[in-house]
Design a protein around this motif. Structure first.
Motif, PDB file in Angstrom:
ATOM      1  N   GLU A 228       0.839  -1.202   0.000  1.00 44.23           N
ATOM      2  CA  GLU A 228       0.000   0.000   0.000  1.00 44.23           C
ATOM      3  C   GLU A 228       0.877   1.257   0.000  1.00 44.23           C
ATOM      4  OE1 GLU A 228      -3.508   2.173   2.677  1.00 44.23           O
ATOM      5  OE2 GLU A 228      -2.335   0.520   3.526  1.00 44.23           O
ATOM      6  N   ALA A 229       1.889   1.289   0.863  1.00 45.18           N
ATOM      7  CA  ALA A 229       2.760   2.467   0.958  1.00 45.18           C
ATOM      8  C   ALA A 229       3.508   2.699  -0.354  1.00 45.18           C
ATOM      9  CB  ALA A 229       3.743   2.298   2.111  1.00 45.18           C
ATOM     10  N   ALA A 230       3.988   1.624  -0.965  1.00 46.19           N
ATOM     11  CA  ALA A 230       4.719   1.766  -2.225  1.00 46.19           C
ATOM     12  C   ALA A 230       3.821   2.313  -3.331  1.00 46.19           C
ATOM     13  CB  ALA A 230       5.311   0.421  -2.641  1.00 46.19           C
ATOM     14  N   MET A 231       2.585   1.839  -3.382  1.00 44.82           N
ATOM     15  CA  MET A 231       1.669   2.291  -4.434  1.00 44.82           C
ATOM     16  C   MET A 231       1.184   3.720  -4.179  1.00 44.82           C
ATOM     17  SD  MET A 231       1.702  -0.039  -6.673  1.00 44.82           S
ATOM     18  CE  MET A 231       3.411  -0.368  -6.206  1.00 44.82           C
ATOM     19  N   LEU A 232       1.008   4.077  -2.914  1.00 45.50           N
ATOM     20  CA  LEU A 232       0.704   5.476  -2.604  1.00 45.50           C
ATOM     21  C   LEU A 232       1.848   6.379  -3.050  1.00 45.50           C
ATOM     22  CD1 LEU A 232      -0.939   5.206   0.929  1.00 45.50           C
ATOM     23  CD2 LEU A 232      -1.988   6.212  -1.111  1.00 45.50           C
ATOM     24  N   GLY A 233       3.078   5.934  -2.792  1.00 47.28           N
ATOM     25  CA  GLY A 233       4.238   6.703  -3.226  1.00 47.28           C
ATOM     26  C   GLY A 233       4.285   6.854  -4.728  1.00 47.28           C
ATOM     27  N   ARG A 234       3.935   5.805  -5.452  1.00 48.44           N
ATOM     28  CA  ARG A 234       3.916   5.869  -6.918  1.00 48.44           C
ATOM     29  C   ARG A 234       2.881   6.887  -7.398  1.00 48.44           C
ATOM     30  NH1 ARG A 234       5.615   2.213 -10.853  1.00 48.44           N
ATOM     31  NH2 ARG A 234       4.573   2.435 -12.882  1.00 48.44           N
ATOM     32  N   TYR A 235       1.708   6.841  -6.783  1.00 48.77           N
ATOM     33  CA  TYR A 235       0.644   7.763  -7.182  1.00 48.77           C
ATOM     34  C   TYR A 235       1.029   9.209  -6.880  1.00 48.77           C
ATOM     35  CZ  TYR A 235      -4.053   9.678  -7.729  1.00 48.77           C
ATOM     36  OH  TYR A 235      -5.144  10.415  -8.138  1.00 48.77           O
ATOM     37  N   VAL A 236       1.540   9.440  -5.696  1.00 49.80           N
ATOM     38  CA  VAL A 236       1.934  10.803  -5.302  1.00 49.80           C
ATOM     39  C   VAL A 236       3.040  11.330  -6.213  1.00 49.80           C
ATOM     40  CG1 VAL A 236       3.053  12.121  -3.462  1.00 49.80           C
ATOM     41  CG2 VAL A 236       1.146  10.580  -2.913  1.00 49.80           C
ATOM     42  N   ALA A 237       4.011  10.486  -6.540  1.00 50.63           N
ATOM     43  CA  ALA A 237       5.103  10.916  -7.404  1.00 50.63           C
ATOM     44  C   ALA A 237       4.601  11.303  -8.789  1.00 50.63           C
ATOM     45  CB  ALA A 237       6.148   9.808  -7.510  1.00 50.63           C
ATOM     46  N   ALA A 238       3.570  10.581  -9.272  1.00 51.13           N
ATOM     47  CA  ALA A 238       3.057  10.843 -10.618  1.00 51.13           C
ATOM     48  C   ALA A 238       2.119  12.034 -10.674  1.00 51.13           C
ATOM     49  CB  ALA A 238       2.334   9.602 -11.141  1.00 51.13           C
ATOM     50  N   THR A 239       1.462  12.367  -9.550  1.00 50.91           N
ATOM     51  CA  THR A 239       0.423  13.398  -9.582  1.00 50.91           C
ATOM     52  C   THR A 239       0.768  14.650  -8.785  1.00 50.91           C
ATOM     53  OG1 THR A 239      -0.702  12.465  -7.636  1.00 50.91           O
ATOM     54  CG2 THR A 239      -1.359  11.616  -9.812  1.00 50.91           C
ATOM     55  N   GLY A 240       1.760  14.558  -7.916  1.00 50.42           N
ATOM     56  CA  GLY A 240       2.063  15.685  -7.042  1.00 50.42           C
ATOM     57  C   GLY A 240       1.071  15.849  -5.912  1.00 50.42           C
ATOM     58  N   ALA A 241       0.275  14.813  -5.640  1.00 56.68           N
ATOM     59  CA  ALA A 241      -0.708  14.893  -4.552  1.00 56.68           C
ATOM     60  C   ALA A 241       0.003  15.157  -3.227  1.00 56.68           C
ATOM     61  CB  ALA A 241      -1.496  13.591  -4.465  1.00 56.68           C
ATOM     62  N   GLY A 242      -0.628  15.991  -2.382  1.00 57.08           N
ATOM     63  CA  GLY A 242       0.000  16.403  -1.130  1.00 57.08           C
ATOM     64  C   GLY A 242      -0.749  15.933   0.101  1.00 57.08           C
ATOM     65  N   GLU A 243      -0.575  16.661   1.201  1.00 62.59           N
ATOM     66  CA  GLU A 243      -1.166  16.254   2.474  1.00 62.59           C
ATOM     67  C   GLU A 243      -2.683  16.248   2.429  1.00 62.59           C
ATOM     68  OE1 GLU A 243       0.325  18.518   5.718  1.00 62.59           O
ATOM     69  OE2 GLU A 243       2.426  17.981   5.369  1.00 62.59           O
ATOM     70  N   ASP A 244      -3.271  17.174   1.667  1.00 62.52           N
ATOM     71  CA  ASP A 244      -4.723  17.199   1.580  1.00 62.52           C
ATOM     72  C   ASP A 244      -5.247  15.915   0.937  1.00 62.52           C
ATOM     73  OD1 ASP A 244      -3.562  17.899  -0.843  1.00 62.52           O
ATOM     74  OD2 ASP A 244      -5.175  19.276  -1.404  1.00 62.52           O
ATOM     75  N   PHE A 245      -4.505  15.415  -0.039  1.00 62.55           N
ATOM     76  CA  PHE A 245      -4.895  14.158  -0.675  1.00 62.55           C
ATOM     77  C   PHE A 245      -4.828  13.017   0.337  1.00 62.55           C
ATOM     78  CE2 PHE A 245      -4.013  10.181  -2.832  1.00 62.55           C
ATOM     79  CZ  PHE A 245      -4.941  10.177  -3.865  1.00 62.55           C
ATOM     80  N   MET A 246      -3.790  12.971   1.135  1.00 57.40           N
ATOM     81  CA  MET A 246      -3.663  11.880   2.088  1.00 57.40           C
ATOM     82  C   MET A 246      -4.747  11.948   3.164  1.00 57.40           C
ATOM     83  SD  MET A 246      -1.470   9.902   0.919  1.00 57.40           S
ATOM     84  CE  MET A 246      -1.725   8.800   2.313  1.00 57.40           C
TER      85      MET A 246
END
Length: 320
Positions: A228-246
């Motif tokens: 889960e953590a690895a895939m969240l990292g992949r998504y964040v890296a690709a989209t620039g999602a920040g703390e609000d997304f989390m």
């Protein structure tokens, strides 16, 4: 899994007269699926019988996805009035079974699924109803409507709604995207070099974190915290999602899993589908992990005051 009486006439009108009709699958709804074989050709017959089902949303969402390059099954023929649709057959290589049988491929498969969601986020939301606060409340309340009575608990329903209302702002911020709502390993098929999409008829316009929750907090399959953590990292890296997304990811994770606990209990109590209660302990595990997040404090307090730890699990067991 007997084919509907008018299936042969429908197939004949679609140019598939004389084809064999073989049971394929059912699901938690009234929909049923059959594999249609004629010579070396195969297709899938979906039966979505009125008045319980309506295939029009499936056709509309599938068309929207296909127009944007996503792998929704092609429609060979459709008779919505009779609830019959003849679809492209994606085969039998479902992500769930492939990942279970070949653990070395699991991370790559989940990465491919995350990439589909990244691509989906790149399009404005389709012409679908909003996944807004009233819908989120209605879904979350399935837990107090079905699970709590099943385990013999009288709970503070008004306080439950207020607790969710205190956290839903975090799930409503930003531009909406098309949310498929049941995006997980049992609804993803390996098709060529990509993933084919299934079970998207309930799509809404909502927060992009929701489908990521569906994938990584899968009610039917364990997803390890490290994956889960690895895939969240992949998504964040690709989209620039920040703390609000989390924050939204945790709120929607808790909301979705509260809903699923309620739905699985309803499938057992109302519809006689006995396999679903045993899935609830996994869902409770996901829910409790999200409740530990600071953004969920009001909801965590409600659960602590209303549902004891020994009442969180398989409702057919803890409610006995």
């Amino acid at each position: 899994m007997t084919p509907p009486a008018d299936a042969a006439a429908f197939l004949d009108s679609a140019g598939w007269g004389g084809a064999a009709i073989l049971p394929l699958a059912g699901d938690a709804s009234f929909r049923r699926y059959f594999r249609v074989e004629r010579g070396g050709e195969q297709a899938v017959l979906m039966h979505a019988p009125p008045p319980h089902e309506d295939p029009r949303p499936f056709l509309a969402v599938g068309g929207w996805l296909a127009e944007r390059g996503f792998a929704a099954p092609r429609v060979h023929a459709a008779d919505p009035e009779r609830g019959l649709v003849l679809l492209e057959d994606f085969g039998d290589a479902r992500m769930r079974e492939v990942a279970d049988a070949e653990p070395g491929r699991e991370e790559a498969l989940y990465a491919a699924a995350v990439d589909v969601l990244v691509a989906l986020r790149g399009h404005p939301a389709g012409p679908f109803a909003p996944y807004d606060r009233p819908v989120l409340h209605r879904e979350a309340e399935l837990l107090t409507e079905w699970y709590c009575p099943a385990v013999r608990l009288e709970v503070d329903a008004e306080g439950y709604r207020a607790a969710w209302d205190a956290v839903f702002d975090d799930s409503q911020a930003g531009e909406p995207v098309t949310v498929l709502r049941d995006f997980h390993a049992e609804n993803l098929m390996l098709v060529g070099d990509g993933l084919g999409l299934l079970d998207f008829q309930d799509a809404l316009a909502g927060h992009p974190a929701y489908d990521l929750v569906s994938l990584l907090k899968d009610a039917r399959r364990d997803v390890a915290p490290a994956l889960e953590a690895a895939m969240l990292g992949r998504y964040v890296a690709a989209t620039g999602a920040g703390e609000d997304f989390m924050r939204a990811y945790h709120v929607l994770g808790a909301q979705r899993n509260a809903k699923i606990v309620g739905i699985f209990t309803r499938l057992w109590r109302r519809d006689g589908k006995t396999r679903y209660p045993a899935l609830c302990p996994r869902v409770w595990g996901y829910l409790e992990r999200d409740l530990a997040e600071p953004v969920l404090e009001p909801v965590r307090r409600w659960f602590g005051a209303n549902i004891p730890a020994d009442k969180r699990g398989d409702p057919s067991v803890v409610g006995a």
